[in-house]
Design an enzyme around this catalytic site. Sequence first.
Site, PDB file in Angstrom:
ATOM      1  N   ASP A 264      27.112 112.731 -36.196  1.00 21.58           N
ATOM      2  CA  ASP A 264      27.538 114.045 -36.385  1.00 21.58           C
ATOM      3  C   ASP A 264      28.508 114.007 -37.611  1.00 21.58           C
ATOM      4  O   ASP A 264      29.501 113.384 -37.437  1.00 21.58           O
ATOM      5  CB  ASP A 264      28.080 114.572 -35.060  1.00 21.58           C
ATOM      6  CG  ASP A 264      28.080 116.347 -35.236  1.00 21.58           C
ATOM      7  OD1 ASP A 264      27.357 116.795 -34.653  1.00 21.58           O
ATOM      8  OD2 ASP A 264      29.199 116.796 -35.872  1.00 21.58           O
ATOM      9  N   ASN A 272      30.473 124.509 -45.241  1.00 20.48           N
ATOM     10  CA  ASN A 272      29.622 125.720 -45.171  1.00 20.48           C
ATOM     11  C   ASN A 272      30.468 126.998 -45.444  1.00 20.48           C
ATOM     12  O   ASN A 272      30.068 127.861 -46.309  1.00 20.48           O
ATOM     13  CB  ASN A 272      28.829 126.053 -43.773  1.00 20.48           C
ATOM     14  CG  ASN A 272      27.788 125.430 -43.587  1.00 20.48           C
ATOM     15  OD1 ASN A 272      26.747 125.191 -44.764  1.00 20.48           O
ATOM     16  ND2 ASN A 272      27.289 124.948 -42.559  1.00 20.48           N
ATOM     17  N   HIS A 277      26.413 128.167 -47.600  1.00 25.19           N
ATOM     18  CA  HIS A 277      25.205 127.474 -46.580  1.00 25.19           C
ATOM     19  C   HIS A 277      24.573 126.571 -47.710  1.00 25.19           C
ATOM     20  O   HIS A 277      24.001 125.536 -47.456  1.00 25.19           O
ATOM     21  CB  HIS A 277      24.387 128.451 -46.255  1.00 25.19           C
ATOM     22  CG  HIS A 277      23.846 128.156 -44.633  1.00 25.19           C
ATOM     23  ND1 HIS A 277      22.571 127.477 -44.776  1.00 25.19           N
ATOM     24  CD2 HIS A 277      24.404 127.986 -43.563  1.00 25.19           C
ATOM     25  CE1 HIS A 277      22.385 127.333 -43.354  1.00 25.19           C
ATOM     26  NE2 HIS A 277      23.422 127.719 -42.767  1.00 25.19           N
ATOM     27  N   ASP A 281      23.408 122.657 -46.998  1.00 20.48           N
ATOM     28  CA  ASP A 281      22.172 122.087 -47.058  1.00 20.48           C
ATOM     29  C   ASP A 281      22.013 120.844 -48.148  1.00 20.48           C
ATOM     30  O   ASP A 281      21.397 119.937 -47.864  1.00 20.48           O
ATOM     31  CB  ASP A 281      20.999 123.216 -47.633  1.00 20.48           C
ATOM     32  CG  ASP A 281      20.909 124.182 -46.504  1.00 20.48           C
ATOM     33  OD1 ASP A 281      21.301 124.026 -45.387  1.00 20.48           O
ATOM     34  OD2 ASP A 281      20.167 125.062 -46.725  1.00 20.48           O
ATOM     35  N   GLU A 307      23.720 119.689 -37.805  1.00 11.83           N
ATOM     36  CA  GLU A 307      24.111 118.435 -38.438  1.00 11.83           C
ATOM     37  C   GLU A 307      24.419 116.948 -37.625  1.00 11.83           C
ATOM     38  O   GLU A 307      25.231 116.134 -37.712  1.00 11.83           O
ATOM     39  CB  GLU A 307      25.403 118.498 -39.041  1.00 11.83           C
ATOM     40  CG  GLU A 307      26.282 119.657 -38.670  1.00 11.83           C
ATOM     41  CD  GLU A 307      27.202 119.471 -37.378  1.00 11.83           C
ATOM     42  OE1 GLU A 307      26.608 119.705 -36.236  1.00 11.83           O
ATOM     43  OE2 GLU A 307      28.074 118.889 -37.524  1.00 11.83           O
TER      44      GLU A 307
HETATM   45  N1  GTP Z   1      24.132 124.460 -44.587  1.00 13.46           N
HETATM   46  C1  GTP Z   1      23.802 124.373 -43.196  1.00 13.46           C
HETATM   47  N2  GTP Z   1      24.331 124.219 -42.199  1.00 13.46           N
HETATM   48  C2  GTP Z   1      23.819 123.987 -40.796  1.00 13.46           C
HETATM   49  C3  GTP Z   1      22.517 123.685 -40.628  1.00 13.46           C
HETATM   50  N3  GTP Z   1      22.425 123.668 -39.339  1.00 13.46           N
HETATM   51  C4  GTP Z   1      23.541 123.782 -38.829  1.00 13.46           C
HETATM   52  N4  GTP Z   1      24.476 124.200 -39.718  1.00 13.46           N
HETATM   53  C5  GTP Z   1      26.052 124.372 -39.488  1.00 13.46           C
HETATM   54  O1  GTP Z   1      26.524 123.213 -39.065  1.00 13.46           O
HETATM   55  C6  GTP Z   1      27.842 123.488 -38.493  1.00 13.46           C
HETATM   56  C7  GTP Z   1      28.046 122.789 -37.182  1.00 13.46           C
HETATM   57  O2  GTP Z   1      29.558 123.157 -36.876  1.00 13.46           O
HETATM   58  P1  GTP Z   1      30.350 122.380 -35.591  1.00 13.46           P
HETATM   59  O3  GTP Z   1      29.431 122.391 -34.566  1.00 13.46           O
HETATM   60  O4  GTP Z   1      31.387 123.449 -35.524  1.00 13.46           O
HETATM   61  O5  GTP Z   1      30.616 121.257 -36.150  1.00 13.46           O
HETATM   62  P2  GTP Z   1      31.849 120.747 -37.405  1.00 13.46           P
HETATM   63  O6  GTP Z   1      32.492 121.678 -38.064  1.00 13.46           O
HETATM   64  O7  GTP Z   1      30.925 119.669 -38.002  1.00 13.46           O
HETATM   65  O8  GTP Z   1      32.969 120.049 -36.515  1.00 13.46           O
HETATM   66  P3  GTP Z   1      33.063 118.701 -35.674  1.00 13.46           P
HETATM   67  O9  GTP Z   1      31.529 118.381 -35.382  1.00 13.46           O
HETATM   68  O10 GTP Z   1      33.709 118.989 -34.614  1.00 13.46           O
HETATM   69  O11 GTP Z   1      33.618 117.709 -36.576  1.00 13.46           O
HETATM   70  C8  GTP Z   1      27.826 125.340 -38.230  1.00 13.46           C
HETATM   71  O12 GTP Z   1      28.617 125.789 -39.226  1.00 13.46           O
HETATM   72  C9  GTP Z   1      26.252 125.275 -38.328  1.00 13.46           C
HETATM   73  O13 GTP Z   1      25.953 126.668 -39.080  1.00 13.46           O
HETATM   74  C10 GTP Z   1      21.632 123.696 -41.726  1.00 13.46           C
HETATM   75  O14 GTP Z   1      20.455 123.487 -41.888  1.00 13.46           O
HETATM   76  N5  GTP Z   1      22.225 123.930 -43.040  1.00 13.46           N
END
Ligand code: GTP
Length: 387
Positions: A264, A272, A277, A281, A307
């Site tokens: 992860d 983002n 976004h 991506d 992610e």
């Molecule tokens: N650009 C993009 N962002 C995505 C996609 N799928 C999920 N996300 C984003 O991934 C982010 C995941 O955030 P969190 O689960 O808070 O995790 P994090 O910010 O990585 O923090 P930690 O995992 O705790 O280190 C969110 O902002 C989602 O909108 C995608 O296909 N494209």
Amino acid sequence: MPPFLHIDTLLLVYLMAAVLMLLVLVGGAWQAQGRYGLWFWTGAFAAVVLAQSARDLLVFLGSPLPLHTIGHIGGVLSSGLVLLGVRAFLGLRLYWVPICVAMAVMSLVSLAVVSAGQPLGVSLSLSLYGAGLLRALTLWPLLRALKAGPSFPLSLMASDQMLSMLAHWGRACMVMPGAVDSANQTEQANALWLLAFIALLLTQGFALLLLVNERLQQKILALVEIDPLTGLLNRRGLDQRLLGLHQRAATSERPLQLAAAMLDLDHFKQINDRHGHAVGDQVLVELGRRLRNHVRPNDLAVRLGGEEFVVLWFDVGNDSAVGMAERLRQSLEQAPFETDAGPMRVSASVGVASQGAAGEPLEALLKRADAAMYEAKRAGRHRVVSA
Ligand SMILES: Nc1nc2c(ncn2[C@@H]2O[C@H](COP(=O)(O)OP(=O)(O)OP(=O)(O)O)[C@@H](O)[C@H]2O)c(=O)[nH]1
């Protein structure tokens, strides 16, 4: 001889079969916008139809003998176009210049021998030898494609081309004047040959339809099982692969033993939020590329969603899995990710679990790897934790 075996009736059946295939192909090629080399295939059936009808018309009009060779030339053109069609379908280089030159030379020879006063049988025999050669060249890439994996439509097409090659050469021997005794030139023998060519023509058409159908099915499956952003397998694709692997393992001595690394990205939300976004991506696309490059062909790299990614290794013990996960994690951190917002340093938290007891359900394995990944987050991120 039964009336349906009369040469004229069979010639009509041959023509009708070619017309039927031509109509199906014109519609198919139009709909598929010429993909899969379908225009070449359309041309192959059109050559048969046009040459056959033109020959009948020329005979009816009592035109000079050399013009009757149009039927022979049609056979050569049809075989050449099938060769181009197969190469286009398989995504191979077309070599259309040498193939067209070969077709032109064969057609000219067929015409020239009759113009030089030789009987029509000589022209027919030579064009059949040529068409048989083109069928042999068609068979070759089909056999190579079959080596990559079994496929019923491909096998059918390869068998049809092989029999077609043999039929062309066999018939070429028969029709060469003086080459064989006249018993082989009876109307009955000619009718049987014609029947064989009708069967081969129909089989070729149906094999092509099956091939296109198989290709479309593969495309749909890929759309359902592949994550469009990263090109990695998605969860559904993973389940399908594992189902196949479990079925194979059930029939073998060795049970399937998996190790999973749940990965992860750290603080991905910030990327983002700060850069948008689209840049997020780009990071995911690059991560997908690196994971693909990192795993061996037999291992699986999967985007489970968002992610969150998982790498599955086969027949790997826990210690090796932890070592491999650590190398994978470092490979992500070492080189920055190129994005439209400039190079970006990215880190990941990884949880590793391996199937201690063979047969542990995948769901349970992933759950343990997931728990280990959250442990890595809690312990300060950018690290590997083993379950
Ligand atoms: N650009 C993009 N962002 C995505 C996609 N799928 C999920 N996300 C984003 O991934 C982010 C995941 O955030 P969190 O689960 O808070 O995790 P994090 O910010 O990585 O923090 P930690 O995992 O705790 O280190 C969110 O902002 C989602 O909108 C995608 O296909 N494209």
